[in-house]
Scaffold this motif. Structure first.
Motif: not given
Length: 276
Positions: A61-68
């Motif tokens: 899987r490709r990590l593309v960012g974060r959620k808050i």
């Protein structure tokens, strides 16, 4: 709490959450598996989340960012915390606008409208300023986060939601990028409709005072952990209003002033069956 070593507890909690995903059956809260006390419990919950991320990357899987998450003071009070939390966003969690979300893909979905930021440069400092963030952000987009809990009946504390990747499920991004000098994110109004009826309203100020404030908290937190936000990262900055429960056949549209609209649709079981 059972008398497990911390590492054993983290592995066990991760296994319980993974089994819920595999079977499609929500699980009992995992807080009883992790250390007692808010500080120790949250630390262990983030260890569960990191294990989830590491296993995802190992699986391709490709990590593309974060959620808050937990950007609303009311929700923070409800869960007994005084700060937001964060989770990981993978590329396979993105749903293109116009593509219905299949029945069974999520367990207990709810929808919230957010501002998404896409970075053009790194944010490596532990003390980023608003100017740093403005320079680093390439553009903003309207977004819908489809939150989901692997915990039965959303019976969660801060420990449960952090361990469960901040209760993140999927997300939908609008398609027209807007530079930050063309929008006042703090003052921007948001309206979320479900099947044409308004179900949530708010403003940028309802997200920790401003989506930019939320993004600064995340940038500082991740830099302090040695895993800073990088160029190209996507940041979902947090809900601008209350969540709305979703079911098959529902269609949600969010309008965020200055950013435009974004829509998510949930396929009904009958529609899915007919297509098959």
């Amino acid at each position: 709490m059972s008398p497990h070593k911390p590492a054993d507890a983290v592995t066990e909690a991760a296994a319980v959450l993974e089994e819920a995903v595999r079977t499609g059956v929500p699980c009992a809260p995992v807080r009883s598996l992790l250390p007692e006390g808010t500080g120790a419990g949250i630390e262990a919950a983030y260890a569960v989340q990191r294990l989830h991320v590491e296993r995802g990357i190992t699986a391709g899987r490709r990590l593309v960012g974060r959620k808050i998450g937990l950007t609303s003071p009311a929700v923070q009070r409800q869960l007994g915390v005084d700060q937001p939390d964060f989770g990981a966003l993978f590329a396979d969690m993105a749903v293109p606008e116009g593509q219905p979300i299949a029945p069974g893909r999520l367990l207990q979905p709810k929808v919230e409208a957010e501002v998404a930021l896409v970075l053009g440069t790194d944010l490596p400092h532990r003390d980023p300023t608003v100017a740093d963030l403005l320079r680093a952000t390439a553009f903003a987009l309207p977004a819908l986060e489809i939150v989901d809990s692997r915990i039965a009946d959303w019976d969660i504390t801060i420990v449960d939601t952090v361990a469960d990747n901040a209760s993140c499920g999927l997300y939908v991004l609008g398609g027209t990028p807007v530079p930050l000098d063309r929008v006042d994110l703090r003052a921007a109004t948001m309206t979320l409709t479900k099947n044409g009826e308004t179900v949530s309203e708010g403003t940028g100020a309802d997200c920790l005072g401003s989506p930019l404030t939320a993004a600064l908290w995340l940038a500082s937190t991740l830099a302090g952990l040695g895993d800073p936000l990088r160029a190209g990262d996507l940041v979902l900055t947090g809900a601008l209003g209350p969540m709305a429960v979703a079911a098959g056949g529902d269609e949600f549209t969010a309008h965020i002033e200055g950013l435009g609209t974004v829509t998510a649709a949930f396929a009904s079981a009958a529609t899915e069956g007919a297509a098959a």
